[in-house]
Write an enzyme that holds these catalytic residues in place. Structure first.
Site, mmCIF file in Angstrom:
data_model
loop_
_atom_site.group_PDB
_atom_site.id
_atom_site.type_symbol
_atom_site.label_atom_id
_atom_site.label_comp_id
_atom_site.label_asym_id
_atom_site.label_seq_id
_atom_site.Cartn_x
_atom_site.Cartn_y
_atom_site.Cartn_z
ATOM 1 N N ASP A 8 0.796 -1.231 -0.078
ATOM 2 C CA ASP A 8 -0.107 -0.208 0.149
ATOM 3 C C ASP A 8 1.150 1.253 0.107
ATOM 4 O O ASP A 8 1.993 1.029 0.388
ATOM 5 C CB ASP A 8 -0.968 0.055 1.067
ATOM 6 C CG ASP A 8 -1.779 1.221 1.320
ATOM 7 O OD1 ASP A 8 -2.335 1.734 0.496
ATOM 8 O OD2 ASP A 8 -1.626 1.835 2.533
ATOM 9 N N ASP A 10 0.007 5.132 0.729
ATOM 10 C CA ASP A 10 -0.420 6.122 1.562
ATOM 11 C C ASP A 10 -0.458 5.605 3.094
ATOM 12 O O ASP A 10 -0.974 4.677 3.552
ATOM 13 C CB ASP A 10 -1.638 6.785 1.444
ATOM 14 C CG ASP A 10 -1.855 7.476 0.206
ATOM 15 O OD1 ASP A 10 -0.915 8.062 -0.010
ATOM 16 O OD2 ASP A 10 -3.041 7.439 -0.276
ATOM 17 N N GLY A 45 -7.494 3.761 3.272
ATOM 18 C CA GLY A 45 -7.808 2.667 2.058
ATOM 19 C C GLY A 45 -8.960 2.968 1.392
ATOM 20 O O GLY A 45 -8.913 2.332 0.271
ATOM 21 N N ARG A 48 -11.660 8.357 -2.286
ATOM 22 C CA ARG A 48 -11.918 9.707 -1.893
ATOM 23 C C ARG A 48 -13.396 10.026 -1.533
ATOM 24 O O ARG A 48 -13.851 10.464 -0.474
ATOM 25 C CB ARG A 48 -11.679 10.825 -2.988
ATOM 26 C CG ARG A 48 -11.413 12.030 -2.710
ATOM 27 C CD ARG A 48 -11.121 12.830 -3.852
ATOM 28 N NE ARG A 48 -9.680 12.215 -4.531
ATOM 29 C CZ ARG A 48 -9.170 12.661 -5.789
ATOM 30 N NH1 ARG A 48 -9.998 13.472 -6.394
ATOM 31 N NH2 ARG A 48 -8.217 12.171 -6.143
ATOM 32 N N SER A 115 -5.448 5.395 -4.176
ATOM 33 C CA SER A 115 -5.322 6.794 -4.683
ATOM 34 C C SER A 115 -5.262 7.227 -6.097
ATOM 35 O O SER A 115 -4.413 6.283 -6.631
ATOM 36 C CB SER A 115 -4.155 7.467 -3.906
ATOM 37 O OG SER A 115 -3.972 8.769 -4.289
ATOM 38 N N ASN A 117 -3.994 9.692 -6.803
ATOM 39 C CA ASN A 117 -2.478 10.759 -6.896
ATOM 40 C C ASN A 117 -1.386 9.780 -6.731
ATOM 41 O O ASN A 117 -0.334 10.451 -6.490
ATOM 42 C CB ASN A 117 -2.952 11.636 -5.762
ATOM 43 C CG ASN A 117 -3.701 12.465 -5.857
ATOM 44 O OD1 ASN A 117 -3.950 13.273 -6.698
ATOM 45 N ND2 ASN A 117 -4.554 12.773 -5.052
ATOM 46 N N ASP A 169 -1.505 -0.365 6.003
ATOM 47 C CA ASP A 169 -1.675 0.247 7.409
ATOM 48 C C ASP A 169 -3.279 0.238 7.664
ATOM 49 O O ASP A 169 -3.680 1.037 8.510
ATOM 50 C CB ASP A 169 -1.029 1.504 7.249
ATOM 51 C CG ASP A 169 -1.733 2.454 6.269
ATOM 52 O OD1 ASP A 169 -2.097 1.978 5.242
ATOM 53 O OD2 ASP A 169 -2.033 3.665 6.840
HETATM 54 C C1 BG6 Z 1 -5.899 5.784 0.113
HETATM 55 C C2 BG6 Z 1 -5.957 6.705 1.349
HETATM 56 O O1 BG6 Z 1 -4.595 5.446 -0.266
HETATM 57 O O2 BG6 Z 1 -6.318 6.564 -1.053
HETATM 58 C C3 BG6 Z 1 -7.340 7.160 1.607
HETATM 59 O O3 BG6 Z 1 -5.439 5.667 2.357
HETATM 60 C C4 BG6 Z 1 -7.627 7.795 0.443
HETATM 61 O O4 BG6 Z 1 -7.487 7.788 2.832
HETATM 62 C C5 BG6 Z 1 -7.782 7.098 -0.697
HETATM 63 O O5 BG6 Z 1 -8.983 8.335 0.607
HETATM 64 C C6 BG6 Z 1 -7.937 7.880 -2.267
HETATM 65 O O6 BG6 Z 1 -6.988 8.853 -2.287
HETATM 66 P P1 BG6 Z 1 -7.115 9.925 -3.387
HETATM 67 O O7 BG6 Z 1 -5.552 10.724 -3.465
HETATM 68 O O8 BG6 Z 1 -7.448 9.533 -4.649
HETATM 69 O O9 BG6 Z 1 -8.130 11.114 -3.045
HETATM 70 MG MG MG Z 2 -2.654 3.070 3.586
#
Ligand code: BG6
Ligand code: MG
Length: 210
Positions: A8, A10, A45, A48, A115, A117, A169
């Protein structure tokens, strides 16, 4: 036998989990919604928009879909601003060593993140070209605890799920790994999960299981 380790991003590779918290906290404060670290753990995890839905559980009115889209965008804009400060120094302690040892052992390494991002983050911390595969929120429609992101990652690695070990995590991430038929190693907040196969006190502990 473990042939691939899926990390993972983040909260495992880099502490963007605290940046997600800051960005959501800003939204919550502006909207006058109660939000704390405990609620924040539940956002780990999940996507968004699902994170926003959890945050809105404490709101005293109903938000329209349009308002939700706007808040999710606003959060992401704050978050992207915070990501600009990331550097290779933000890679969490032990990660570089662990990645190196896994490579030396011939074990494939990958990212499986919810994510959208993820690639921007990997670029900023200097790890965009360090993995054999990267799967993220753009590859899937159902995020953790669904197994999809990890199953896609295993396909990209040409590995069977039972040969993969996931490091997470998030409790939702451990559930996703188990639903995918993979081994699951828990670090940080996920250590409270009852489904994890291995509990890691530090990332180096991972090397005991591969
Ligand atoms: C995960 C995070 O990796 O990505 C979450 O643990 C988050 O908390 C999710 O909501 C989505 O992220 P992003 O960057 O697409 O908004
Ligand atoms: Mg995580």
């Amino acid at each position: 036998i473990i042939k691939g380790v899926i990390f993972d991003l983040d909260g495992v590779i880099v502490s963007t989990d605290s940046l997600h918290y800051l960005a959501w906290k800003k939204i919550a404060d502006k909207e006058g919604i109660y939000f704390d670290e405990e609620i924040n753990h539940r956002l780990r995890g999940v996507s968004r928009i699902e994170s926003l839905n959890i945050l809105l559980e404490k709101a005293n009115r109903v938000y329209t879909e349009e308002e939700k889209m706007r808040l999710a965008d606003e959060k992401n804009n704050y978050y992207i601003e915070l990501l600009k400060n990331l550097t290779p120094n933000d890679v969490l302690p032990g990660i570089i060593k662990v990645l190196k040892v896994l490579k030396e052992k011939g074990i494939k390494i990958a990212i499986g993140s919810s994510s959208k991002n993820a690639k921007v983050i990997l670029e900023r911390i200097g790890l965009l070209n360090s993995f054999d595969a990267i799967s993220d929120g753009n590859d899937i429609t159902r995020s953790k605890p669904f197994p999809d992101v990890f199953l896609v990652t295993a396909q990209k690695l040409w590995l069977k799920p039972e040969h993969c070990l996931v490091v997470e995590d998030a409790v939702a991430g451990i559930k996703a790994a188990k639903a995918a038929g993979m081994f699951a190693a828990a670090i940080g907040d996920a250590k409270k999960s009852v489904e994890a196969d291995f509990i890691l006190d530090s990332i180096e502990d991972l090397l005991r299981y591969v």
